[in-house]
Motif scaffolding. Structure first.
Motif, PDB file in Angstrom:
ATOM      1  N   HIS A   1       0.815  -1.212   0.000  1.00  0.00           N
ATOM      2  CA  HIS A   1       0.000   0.000   0.000  1.00  0.00           C
ATOM      3  C   HIS A   1       0.854   1.269   0.000  1.00  0.00           C
ATOM      4  N   GLY A   2       2.072   1.145  -0.504  1.00  0.00           N
ATOM      5  CA  GLY A   2       2.920   2.306  -0.737  1.00  0.00           C
ATOM      6  C   GLY A   2       3.534   2.910   0.501  1.00  0.00           C
ATOM      7  N   GLY A   3       3.485   2.204   1.625  1.00  0.00           N
ATOM      8  CA  GLY A   3       3.968   2.780   2.871  1.00  0.00           C
ATOM      9  C   GLY A   3       5.229   2.122   3.393  1.00  0.00           C
TER      10      GLY A   3
ATOM     11  N   GLN B   1       9.412   4.806  25.975  1.00  0.00           N
ATOM     12  CA  GLN B   1      10.189   5.090  27.179  1.00  0.00           C
ATOM     13  C   GLN B   1       9.485   4.567  28.432  1.00  0.00           C
ATOM     14  N   GLY B   2       8.180   4.665  28.465  1.00  0.00           N
ATOM     15  CA  GLY B   2       7.437   4.199  29.630  1.00  0.00           C
ATOM     16  C   GLY B   2       7.088   2.734  29.592  1.00  0.00           C
ATOM     17  N   GLY B   3       7.623   1.992  28.606  1.00  0.00           N
ATOM     18  CA  GLY B   3       7.311   0.580  28.462  1.00  0.00           C
ATOM     19  C   GLY B   3       6.389   0.351  27.285  1.00  0.00           C
ATOM     20  N   GLY B   4       6.508  -0.815  26.683  1.00  0.00           N
ATOM     21  CA  GLY B   4       5.648  -1.137  25.560  1.00  0.00           C
ATOM     22  C   GLY B   4       6.310  -0.911  24.224  1.00  0.00           C
ATOM     23  N   LEU B   5       5.551  -1.189  23.200  1.00  0.00           N
ATOM     24  CA  LEU B   5       6.051  -1.161  21.830  1.00  0.00           C
ATOM     25  C   LEU B   5       5.156  -0.269  20.983  1.00  0.00           C
ATOM     26  N   GLU B   6       5.769   0.505  20.084  1.00  0.00           N
ATOM     27  CA  GLU B   6       5.001   1.360  19.182  1.00  0.00           C
ATOM     28  C   GLU B   6       5.383   1.071  17.737  1.00  0.00           C
ATOM     29  N   PHE B   7       4.374   0.804  16.916  1.00  0.00           N
ATOM     30  CA  PHE B   7       4.557   0.657  15.482  1.00  0.00           C
ATOM     31  C   PHE B   7       4.110   1.955  14.812  1.00  0.00           C
ATOM     32  N   VAL B   8       4.961   2.509  13.983  1.00  0.00           N
ATOM     33  CA  VAL B   8       4.629   3.716  13.219  1.00  0.00           C
ATOM     34  C   VAL B   8       4.688   3.340  11.745  1.00  0.00           C
ATOM     35  N   PHE B   9       3.587   3.590  11.027  1.00  0.00           N
ATOM     36  CA  PHE B   9       3.555   3.201   9.622  1.00  0.00           C
ATOM     37  C   PHE B   9       2.719   4.171   8.805  1.00  0.00           C
ATOM     38  N   THR B  10       2.966   4.157   7.506  1.00  0.00           N
ATOM     39  CA  THR B  10       2.234   5.020   6.582  1.00  0.00           C
ATOM     40  C   THR B  10       1.461   4.159   5.594  1.00  0.00           C
ATOM     41  N   LEU B  11       0.345   4.699   5.110  1.00  0.00           N
ATOM     42  CA  LEU B  11      -0.420   4.074   4.036  1.00  0.00           C
ATOM     43  C   LEU B  11      -0.750   5.156   3.006  1.00  0.00           C
ATOM     44  N   ALA B  12      -0.502   4.858   1.741  1.00  0.00           N
ATOM     45  CA  ALA B  12      -0.778   5.830   0.689  1.00  0.00           C
ATOM     46  C   ALA B  12      -2.287   5.964   0.493  1.00  0.00           C
ATOM     47  N   LYS B  13      -2.743   7.174   0.251  1.00  0.00           N
ATOM     48  CA  LYS B  13      -4.168   7.407   0.064  1.00  0.00           C
ATOM     49  C   LYS B  13      -4.678   6.795  -1.231  1.00  0.00           C
ATOM     50  N   GLU B  14      -3.868   6.852  -2.279  1.00  0.00           N
ATOM     51  CA  GLU B  14      -4.212   6.245  -3.557  1.00  0.00           C
ATOM     52  C   GLU B  14      -3.098   5.310  -3.963  1.00  0.00           C
TER      53      GLU B  14
END
Length: 257
Positions: free
Chosen positions: A233-235, A243-256
């Motif tokens: 999807h182009g991302g 920092q406070g614990g846990g996991l973060e996923f950062v991702f992009t998705l193309a609009k078209e």
């Protein structure tokens, strides 16, 4: 020294002149190695549930005096392993389809806000059992042109991963924190246990805790599916420890797409 592979060939002509060609085949070699590794991993992962099922059934068939209660326990374990086998085959099928026919996947208008809301409703029981709170900060009508089942796989696999491994009494935060002309920028984070080996999370069949993952029914393919679906999807996608614990996923998705 730089880890690249070359094929060097010399062609000799009738007049004793010659020509030397040097071709960089690093990418081809990497693809061959990846496919070989994937085949080996698939064979190993399929062998485990099949062997388990065979062992339980062999015990039942070869022993006439097994109590009915024990037979039921063995059959329940066979059923659990057959479910794991089905999930594994499904995930392998999804990855193969994405690898070989990414440009042939049907695209449609997908309402991500509605899709994520449906997923939260689907996993409500598991969330209650583990005392997990989901904070869905997505605004209404976030829409892209994409493949519904693959976009569903992105958010569902991230949700399942958090439920399975982040722990209890945690919070999951889903947010679209930025938008521009071409992309939506998403964050999927939990406040649970921070995993190690972040750089290997998206590898196929990789598990931080292999024994625990198998016990919970994981195939080790969920995050690989997420990564491939995002790329289709182009991302792009990355993971980091909070920092406070846990996991973060950062991702992009193309609009078209």
């Amino acid at each position: 020294k730089i880890g690249r592979s070359f094929i060097v060939e010399r062609i000799i002509f009738q007049d004793d002149s010659f020509e030397i060609s040097i071709n960089d085949v690093t990418q081809e070699e990497e693809q061959i190695n990846l496919k070989r590794q994937l085949t080996q991993n698939i064979a190993h992962e399929l062998k485990t549930p099949v062997s388990s099922i065979q062992g339980y059934l062999e015990t039942i068939v070869s022993n006439e005096n097994i109590p009915r209660e024990k037979i039921n326990v063995f059959l329940e374990r066979c059923y659990a392993q057959s479910n794991r086998l089905s999930r594994l085959l499904r995930d392998i099928s999804v990855l193969t389809r994405m690898d070989e026919a990414a440009n042939m996947i049907d695209m449609e208008r997908v309402d991500i806000s509605l899709l994520v809301g449906n997923i939260i409703n689907e996993v409500a029981l598991e969330l209650d059992e583990k005392h997990i709170t989901v904070v869905n900060s997505l605004k209404k009508s976030i829409q892209i042109k994409g493949n519904y089942s693959l976009i569903y796989s992105i958010f569902r696999n991230l949700m399942d991963n958090a439920i399975a491994y982040a722990g209890t009494n945690i919070q999951i935060n889903i947010n679209c924190f930025r938008e521009d002309e071409g992309f939506y920028y998403f964050s999927f984070a939990d406040t649970g246990v921070s995993p190690e080996h972040l750089n290997r999370l998206f590898e196929r069949f990789y598990r931080v805790d292999k024994g625990r993952s198998r016990k919970l029914g994981g195939t080790g393919l969920g995050l690989a599916i997420v990564k491939n679906a995002v790329i289709i999807h182009g991302g792009s996608i990355s993971a980091k420890n909070n920092q406070g614990g846990g996991l973060e996923f950062v991702f992009t998705l193309a609009k078209e797409r």
